[in-house]
Design a protein around this motif. Structure first.
Motif, PDB file in Angstrom:
ATOM      1  N   THR A  42     -30.626 -37.435  29.713  1.00  0.00           N
ATOM      2  CA  THR A  42     -31.172 -36.975  30.996  1.00  0.00           C
ATOM      3  C   THR A  42     -30.134 -36.273  31.872  1.00  0.00           C
ATOM      4  O   THR A  42     -30.476 -35.765  32.941  1.00  0.00           O
ATOM      5  N   SER A  58     -26.802 -33.544  32.694  1.00  0.00           N
ATOM      6  CA  SER A  58     -26.640 -32.091  32.619  1.00  0.00           C
ATOM      7  C   SER A  58     -26.396 -31.637  31.168  1.00  0.00           C
ATOM      8  O   SER A  58     -27.081 -30.744  30.649  1.00  0.00           O
ATOM      9  N   VAL A  59     -25.449 -32.268  30.483  1.00  0.00           N
ATOM     10  CA  VAL A  59     -25.163 -31.893  29.090  1.00  0.00           C
ATOM     11  C   VAL A  59     -26.333 -32.295  28.186  1.00  0.00           C
ATOM     12  O   VAL A  59     -26.736 -31.545  27.294  1.00  0.00           O
ATOM     13  N   ASN A  91     -29.693 -43.770  31.874  1.00  0.00           N
ATOM     14  CA  ASN A  91     -29.293 -44.964  32.632  1.00  0.00           C
ATOM     15  C   ASN A  91     -30.494 -45.538  33.367  1.00  0.00           C
ATOM     16  O   ASN A  91     -30.937 -46.636  33.088  1.00  0.00           O
ATOM     17  N   ASN A  92     -31.070 -44.762  34.302  1.00  0.00           N
ATOM     18  CA  ASN A  92     -32.231 -45.286  35.033  1.00  0.00           C
ATOM     19  C   ASN A  92     -33.312 -44.242  35.310  1.00  0.00           C
ATOM     20  O   ASN A  92     -34.296 -44.542  35.962  1.00  0.00           O
ATOM     21  N   ASN A  93     -33.130 -43.036  34.808  1.00  0.00           N
ATOM     22  CA  ASN A  93     -34.131 -41.991  35.044  1.00  0.00           C
ATOM     23  C   ASN A  93     -35.246 -42.085  33.985  1.00  0.00           C
ATOM     24  O   ASN A  93     -35.316 -41.282  33.050  1.00  0.00           O
ATOM     25  N   GLU A 147     -14.041 -39.269  29.313  1.00  0.00           N
ATOM     26  CA  GLU A 147     -13.292 -40.393  29.865  1.00  0.00           C
ATOM     27  C   GLU A 147     -12.865 -41.414  28.798  1.00  0.00           C
ATOM     28  O   GLU A 147     -11.714 -41.890  28.825  1.00  0.00           O
ATOM     29  N   GLY A 161     -23.120 -32.410  36.303  1.00  0.00           N
ATOM     30  CA  GLY A 161     -23.389 -33.695  36.944  1.00  0.00           C
ATOM     31  C   GLY A 161     -22.440 -33.931  38.116  1.00  0.00           C
ATOM     32  O   GLY A 161     -21.417 -33.250  38.254  1.00  0.00           O
TER      33      GLY A 161
END
Ligand code: NDP
Length: 392
Positions: free
Chosen positions: A11, A13-14, A37-39, A124, A203
């Motif tokens: 969900t 940007s990438v 995650n939560n969308n 990251e 994002g």
């Protein structure tokens, strides 16, 4: 044989660009799993559109919503951290790792351990656990394809067989929305200003990282890990047009550059087709509209993170984890209007000053130390916030 695909962080940007690229291809893909995650609303919409087998939402509180949205379809819904790791383990030929931040570490590792191909946008974990991840990839026989536009550019012009003749990798940086802003204006910069990137639509977290140039700092470390070159063979140049996405210079004086529009569809299409080349559904360059290709050094007084990345790499894994974890905590606080823009640098610097030297031999060691730095930074943020409100 139909290629089996999974997208972790679908969900985002990438993730959305990855779906766009898949949908534009003539070839059919068998999509195994999409995660968010939560969308739940967007995840369910994507899952139906691309006919995935499973949709996984990390936030367990969103499970019922997702299940309801998928009712009447054959798509399985699942939720929670373990379900996310299971999702990354679902057999696939090509997995896109596009979760943001260290939340992507465990799913990325699970994907890597499959021993197939993993396209990595999620930088990251490479910064904080790169040596462990790359060792696991080697052991499993996994092919890693870089998605960051700079690293994908280097990947396209890097000749492994001529590595001994490599002079330097030149990572380009747009300079972000504050490239020409004075330090005194940066002091007052708001999240809204920092999110307004001149060239790229991305994002929130990476957009703030671009404004501080922490993004380039993370990318220096990512490049060193992925291409295994000496630190003094990596240079950063500000290139405001974002047309050349990075370059490799060889000892014979040749500099090979990869150019393209500022659109993530290009590196994603490149990685999806590799070693072949597919057609991008994204923007392409109109060379006749190119007036300048400008390059300038990074202003270390206004953007000290780039120099910090070199120091962290010299210092070792503790420092890389500290820089990344403190930054994630500080960026969250800045986006929540709890700290000022320049506090991001102060907080990361302070965390590095207080850095502890821990044995870091496993993923659990990394996760534990990362959590420790976050907690320490969050209490420093509370101090900053209290100080701010007392001063008001
Ligand atoms: P976004 O914030 O747009 O998307 C992040 C994705 O991760 C979403 O699917 C989000 O779900 C999911 N996610 C967020 N938190 C969690 C969590 N705790 N557990 C599980 N899933 C989570 O990020 P971007 O797409 O911009 O960036 C993704 C990664 O790719 C970053 O590491 C970034 O640095 C890197 N990258 C991004 C580029 C870009 O152009 N955007 C370019 C190069 C690299 P939900 O939508 O439900 O919140």
């Amino acid at each position: 044989m139909t290629k089996k695909i999974s997208i972790l962080g679908a969900t985002g940007s990438v993730g959305q660009s990855t779906i766009k690229v898949l949908q534009a291809q003539e070839e059919n893909y068998d999509v195994q799993v999409l995660t968010a995650n939560n969308n739940a609303a967007l995840l369910a919409q994507q899952a139906k559109a691309i006919k995935t087998k499973r949709a996984v939402i990390a936030d367990a509180a969103c499970y019922n919503e997702l299940k309801e949205l998928l009712s009447g379809t054959d798509i399985k819904a699942a939720a929670g951290e373990e379900a996310l790791i299971e999702a990354a383990k679902m057999p696939a030929d090509w997995i896109m790792a596009a979760i943001v931040g260290m939340a992507g570490l465990r799913p990325l590792m699970a994907a890597i351990e499959q021993g197939t191909t993993v396209a990595i946008a999620n930088k990251e974990p490479i910064v904080s656990a790169g040596p462990i991840i790359l060792e696991a990839a080697k052991k499993a026989g996994t092919t890693i394809l870089p998605i960051d536009s700079e690293h994908n550019a280097v990947f396209q012009v890097f000749e492994p067989e001529n590595k001994a003749a490599l002079k330097r990798i030149i990572l380009t940086a747009s300079g972000g929305p504050f490239r020409t802003m004075s330090l005194s204006d940066m002091e007052k910069a708001t999240p809204e200003q920092a999110l307004a990137h001149p060239n790229w639509s991305m994002g929130d977290k990476i957009s703030i990282d671009s404004a501080t140039m922490m993004n380039k700092a993370l990318e220096v470390i990512e490049a060193q890990r992925l291409f295994d070159v000496a630190l003094d063979q990596i240079e950063v140049l500000v290139h405001p047009q974002s047309i050349i996405h990075s370059m490799v210079e060889y000892q014979d004086g040749s500099i090979l550059a990869q150019m393209g529009a500022a659109d993530m569809c290009t590196p994603i299409t490149n990685a999806l087709g590799w070693p072949k080349r597919l057609k991008t559904p994204g923007q392409t360059l109109d060379l006749t509209k190119m007036k300048h290709l400008d390059f300038e050094p990074v202003d270390s007084a206004r953007f000290p993170f780039v120099g910090m990345a070199y120091d962290c790499l010299k210092s070792g894994l503790n420092a890389c984890i500290t820089m990344n974890a403190a930054n994630e905590a500080a960026v969250g606080a800045f986006l929540g209007h709890k700290i000022a823009f320049l506090d991001i640098y102060k907080l990361v610097s302070k965390s590095l000053d207080n850095m502890q030297s821990k044995e870091l031999n496993s993923l659990n060691d990394v996760i534990e130390y990362d959590s420790f730095v976050r907690a320490q930074t969050e209490s420093a943020i509370l101090g900053t916030t209290t100080h701010k409100s007392a001063a008001q």
